[in-house]
Scaffold this motif. Sequence first.
Motif, PDB file in Angstrom:
ATOM      1  N   MET A   1       0.847  -1.170   0.000  1.00  0.00           N
ATOM      2  CA  MET A   1       0.000   0.000   0.000  1.00  0.00           C
ATOM      3  C   MET A   1       0.897   1.239   0.000  1.00  0.00           C
ATOM      4  O   MET A   1       1.916   1.274   0.676  1.00  0.00           O
ATOM      5  CB  MET A   1      -0.896  -0.014   1.236  1.00  0.00           C
ATOM      6  CG  MET A   1      -1.741   1.231   1.394  1.00  0.00           C
ATOM      7  SD  MET A   1      -3.035   1.102   2.632  1.00  0.00           S
ATOM      8  CE  MET A   1      -2.197   0.510   4.064  1.00  0.00           C
ATOM      9  N   ILE A   2       0.500   2.236  -0.768  1.00  0.00           N
ATOM     10  CA  ILE A   2       1.171   3.537  -0.802  1.00  0.00           C
ATOM     11  C   ILE A   2       0.376   4.506   0.063  1.00  0.00           C
ATOM     12  O   ILE A   2      -0.849   4.629  -0.090  1.00  0.00           O
ATOM     13  CB  ILE A   2       1.243   4.096  -2.247  1.00  0.00           C
ATOM     14  CG1 ILE A   2       2.002   3.145  -3.178  1.00  0.00           C
ATOM     15  CG2 ILE A   2       1.830   5.508  -2.258  1.00  0.00           C
ATOM     16  CD1 ILE A   2       3.481   3.096  -2.962  1.00  0.00           C
TER      17      ILE A   2
ATOM     18  N   LEU B   1       4.374  -1.574   3.506  1.00  0.00           N
ATOM     19  CA  LEU B   1       3.895  -0.202   3.625  1.00  0.00           C
ATOM     20  C   LEU B   1       4.909   0.729   2.974  1.00  0.00           C
ATOM     21  O   LEU B   1       6.098   0.696   3.295  1.00  0.00           O
ATOM     22  CB  LEU B   1       3.691   0.175   5.090  1.00  0.00           C
ATOM     23  CG  LEU B   1       2.944   1.471   5.337  1.00  0.00           C
ATOM     24  CD1 LEU B   1       1.516   1.392   4.794  1.00  0.00           C
ATOM     25  CD2 LEU B   1       2.924   1.806   6.818  1.00  0.00           C
ATOM     26  N   ALA B   2       4.434   1.561   2.035  1.00  0.00           N
ATOM     27  CA  ALA B   2       5.345   2.374   1.230  1.00  0.00           C
ATOM     28  C   ALA B   2       4.836   3.801   1.057  1.00  0.00           C
ATOM     29  O   ALA B   2       3.652   4.084   1.272  1.00  0.00           O
ATOM     30  CB  ALA B   2       5.521   1.724  -0.147  1.00  0.00           C
ATOM     31  N   VAL B   3       5.748   4.662   0.668  1.00  0.00           N
ATOM     32  CA  VAL B   3       5.430   6.034   0.271  1.00  0.00           C
ATOM     33  C   VAL B   3       6.237   6.363  -0.972  1.00  0.00           C
ATOM     34  O   VAL B   3       7.306   5.795  -1.203  1.00  0.00           O
ATOM     35  CB  VAL B   3       5.737   7.086   1.366  1.00  0.00           C
ATOM     36  CG1 VAL B   3       4.871   6.891   2.589  1.00  0.00           C
ATOM     37  CG2 VAL B   3       7.199   7.099   1.730  1.00  0.00           C
ATOM     38  N   SER B   4       5.720   7.293  -1.734  1.00  0.00           N
ATOM     39  CA  SER B   4       6.484   7.839  -2.850  1.00  0.00           C
ATOM     40  C   SER B   4       7.571   8.749  -2.290  1.00  0.00           C
ATOM     41  O   SER B   4       7.352   9.456  -1.289  1.00  0.00           O
ATOM     42  CB  SER B   4       5.559   8.651  -3.755  1.00  0.00           C
ATOM     43  OG  SER B   4       6.308   9.404  -4.688  1.00  0.00           O
ATOM     44  N   ALA B   5       8.723   8.757  -2.926  1.00  0.00           N
ATOM     45  CA  ALA B   5       9.800   9.651  -2.502  1.00  0.00           C
ATOM     46  C   ALA B   5       9.339  11.109  -2.472  1.00  0.00           C
ATOM     47  O   ALA B   5       9.817  11.900  -1.660  1.00  0.00           O
ATOM     48  CB  ALA B   5      10.999   9.493  -3.431  1.00  0.00           C
ATOM     49  N   ILE B   6       8.379  11.458  -3.322  1.00  0.00           N
ATOM     50  CA  ILE B   6       7.893  12.844  -3.364  1.00  0.00           C
ATOM     51  C   ILE B   6       7.249  13.253  -2.042  1.00  0.00           C
ATOM     52  O   ILE B   6       7.230  14.434  -1.693  1.00  0.00           O
ATOM     53  CB  ILE B   6       6.940  13.059  -4.572  1.00  0.00           C
ATOM     54  CG1 ILE B   6       6.812  14.553  -4.917  1.00  0.00           C
ATOM     55  CG2 ILE B   6       5.576  12.476  -4.304  1.00  0.00           C
ATOM     56  CD1 ILE B   6       8.036  15.139  -5.549  1.00  0.00           C
ATOM     57  N   SER B   7       6.735  12.290  -1.275  1.00  0.00           N
ATOM     58  CA  SER B   7       6.135  12.622   0.024  1.00  0.00           C
ATOM     59  C   SER B   7       7.170  13.192   0.976  1.00  0.00           C
ATOM     60  O   SER B   7       6.870  14.117   1.740  1.00  0.00           O
ATOM     61  CB  SER B   7       5.454  11.392   0.642  1.00  0.00           C
ATOM     62  OG  SER B   7       4.290  11.069  -0.072  1.00  0.00           O
ATOM     63  N   PHE B   8       8.391  12.676   0.933  1.00  0.00           N
ATOM     64  CA  PHE B   8       9.434  13.237   1.797  1.00  0.00           C
ATOM     65  C   PHE B   8       9.771  14.667   1.370  1.00  0.00           C
ATOM     66  O   PHE B   8      10.029  15.528   2.209  1.00  0.00           O
ATOM     67  CB  PHE B   8      10.677  12.348   1.803  1.00  0.00           C
ATOM     68  CG  PHE B   8      10.456  11.053   2.532  1.00  0.00           C
ATOM     69  CD1 PHE B   8      10.151  11.038   3.888  1.00  0.00           C
ATOM     70  CD2 PHE B   8      10.546   9.845   1.860  1.00  0.00           C
ATOM     71  CE1 PHE B   8       9.946   9.846   4.562  1.00  0.00           C
ATOM     72  CE2 PHE B   8      10.345   8.648   2.529  1.00  0.00           C
ATOM     73  CZ  PHE B   8      10.041   8.645   3.887  1.00  0.00           C
TER      74      PHE B   8
ATOM     75  N   THR C   1       2.640   6.508  -8.797  1.00  0.00           N
ATOM     76  CA  THR C   1       3.448   5.524  -8.079  1.00  0.00           C
ATOM     77  C   THR C   1       2.598   4.320  -7.687  1.00  0.00           C
ATOM     78  O   THR C   1       3.012   3.167  -7.878  1.00  0.00           O
ATOM     79  CB  THR C   1       4.101   6.157  -6.837  1.00  0.00           C
ATOM     80  OG1 THR C   1       4.955   7.229  -7.253  1.00  0.00           O
ATOM     81  CG2 THR C   1       4.897   5.136  -6.041  1.00  0.00           C
ATOM     82  N   ALA C   2       1.415   4.572  -7.164  1.00  0.00           N
ATOM     83  CA  ALA C   2       0.527   3.473  -6.777  1.00  0.00           C
ATOM     84  C   ALA C   2       0.099   2.653  -7.996  1.00  0.00           C
ATOM     85  O   ALA C   2       0.054   1.425  -7.938  1.00  0.00           O
ATOM     86  CB  ALA C   2      -0.687   4.016  -6.032  1.00  0.00           C
ATOM     87  N   ILE C   3      -0.183   3.340  -9.087  1.00  0.00           N
ATOM     88  CA  ILE C   3      -0.568   2.628 -10.317  1.00  0.00           C
ATOM     89  C   ILE C   3       0.594   1.782 -10.816  1.00  0.00           C
ATOM     90  O   ILE C   3       0.428   0.601 -11.134  1.00  0.00           O
ATOM     91  CB  ILE C   3      -1.036   3.626 -11.403  1.00  0.00           C
ATOM     92  CG1 ILE C   3      -2.346   4.283 -10.983  1.00  0.00           C
ATOM     93  CG2 ILE C   3      -1.185   2.921 -12.750  1.00  0.00           C
ATOM     94  CD1 ILE C   3      -2.741   5.477 -11.839  1.00  0.00           C
ATOM     95  N   GLU C   4       1.780   2.367 -10.880  1.00  0.00           N
ATOM     96  CA  GLU C   4       2.957   1.650 -11.376  1.00  0.00           C
ATOM     97  C   GLU C   4       3.276   0.437 -10.500  1.00  0.00           C
ATOM     98  O   GLU C   4       3.674  -0.607 -11.006  1.00  0.00           O
ATOM     99  CB  GLU C   4       4.161   2.602 -11.435  1.00  0.00           C
ATOM    100  CG  GLU C   4       5.436   1.961 -11.888  1.00  0.00           C
ATOM    101  CD  GLU C   4       5.419   1.465 -13.315  1.00  0.00           C
ATOM    102  OE1 GLU C   4       6.170   0.525 -13.606  1.00  0.00           O
ATOM    103  OE2 GLU C   4       4.648   1.989 -14.149  1.00  0.00           O
ATOM    104  N   ARG C   5       3.090   0.577  -9.197  1.00  0.00           N
ATOM    105  CA  ARG C   5       3.353  -0.528  -8.266  1.00  0.00           C
ATOM    106  C   ARG C   5       2.187  -1.513  -8.188  1.00  0.00           C
ATOM    107  O   ARG C   5       2.287  -2.526  -7.516  1.00  0.00           O
ATOM    108  CB  ARG C   5       3.624   0.020  -6.862  1.00  0.00           C
ATOM    109  CG  ARG C   5       4.905   0.823  -6.709  1.00  0.00           C
ATOM    110  CD  ARG C   5       6.150  -0.032  -6.730  1.00  0.00           C
ATOM    111  NE  ARG C   5       6.209  -0.947  -5.611  1.00  0.00           N
ATOM    112  CZ  ARG C   5       7.067  -0.875  -4.620  1.00  0.00           C
ATOM    113  NH1 ARG C   5       7.971   0.070  -4.597  1.00  0.00           N
ATOM    114  NH2 ARG C   5       7.054  -1.763  -3.646  1.00  0.00           N
TER     115      ARG C   5
ATOM    116  N   THR D   1      -0.722  -1.238  -6.625  1.00  0.00           N
ATOM    117  CA  THR D   1      -1.084  -1.385  -5.224  1.00  0.00           C
ATOM    118  C   THR D   1      -2.132  -0.350  -4.831  1.00  0.00           C
ATOM    119  O   THR D   1      -2.454   0.552  -5.602  1.00  0.00           O
ATOM    120  CB  THR D   1       0.169  -1.280  -4.328  1.00  0.00           C
ATOM    121  OG1 THR D   1      -0.170  -1.697  -3.007  1.00  0.00           O
ATOM    122  CG2 THR D   1       0.734   0.127  -4.308  1.00  0.00           C
ATOM    123  N   ARG D   2      -2.627  -0.477  -3.644  1.00  0.00           N
ATOM    124  CA  ARG D   2      -3.650   0.442  -3.130  1.00  0.00           C
ATOM    125  C   ARG D   2      -3.018   1.774  -2.716  1.00  0.00           C
ATOM    126  O   ARG D   2      -1.849   1.815  -2.348  1.00  0.00           O
ATOM    127  CB  ARG D   2      -4.348  -0.159  -1.908  1.00  0.00           C
ATOM    128  CG  ARG D   2      -4.995  -1.491  -2.184  1.00  0.00           C
ATOM    129  CD  ARG D   2      -5.332  -2.226  -0.915  1.00  0.00           C
ATOM    130  NE  ARG D   2      -4.071  -2.571  -0.238  1.00  0.00           N
ATOM    131  CZ  ARG D   2      -3.979  -2.912   1.046  1.00  0.00           C
ATOM    132  NH1 ARG D   2      -5.039  -2.967   1.801  1.00  0.00           N
ATOM    133  NH2 ARG D   2      -2.817  -3.205   1.582  1.00  0.00           N
TER     134      ARG D   2
END
Length: 132
Positions: free
Chosen positions: A1-2, A35-42, A103-107, A109-110
């Motif tokens: 999940m992103i 559990l993940a985040v896009s680097a852009i979130s940082f 990012t979620a689409i490419e991965r 995932t939700r």
Amino acid sequence: MILDTHALLWMDRNDPALGKNARALIEADWQAGQLAVSAISFWEIAMLAERGRITLPLPASLWREDWLKAGLIEVPLDGRIALLATELADLHRDPADRFILATAIERNTRLMTADRALLAWPGKLPRIAADA
């Protein structure tokens, strides 16, 4: 999940805005190492801190490192994600939101978000309301 940027901040702060269902899903994905985040979130979080809109307990670079050491997965931006972000029809122009959604689409995932525009986007990506 992103996680969308605000969902990561809510999780970090144990903010009551993060809903009970969202917390349970985060915990399950955390335990599974998914559990993940896009680097852009940082980047977004560092910009908010720099502008005084939020306060972090540590400098943004150390805060990020702590989350990564704890097991949060950072998904880097790459050319595929950047190009996909330009192809998202019927989505507002906010580049960070576009990168996170792409990012979620490419991965495949939700995406967990409370952003009503992202939740209402007509694409087929599974989304979870962070405030539910």
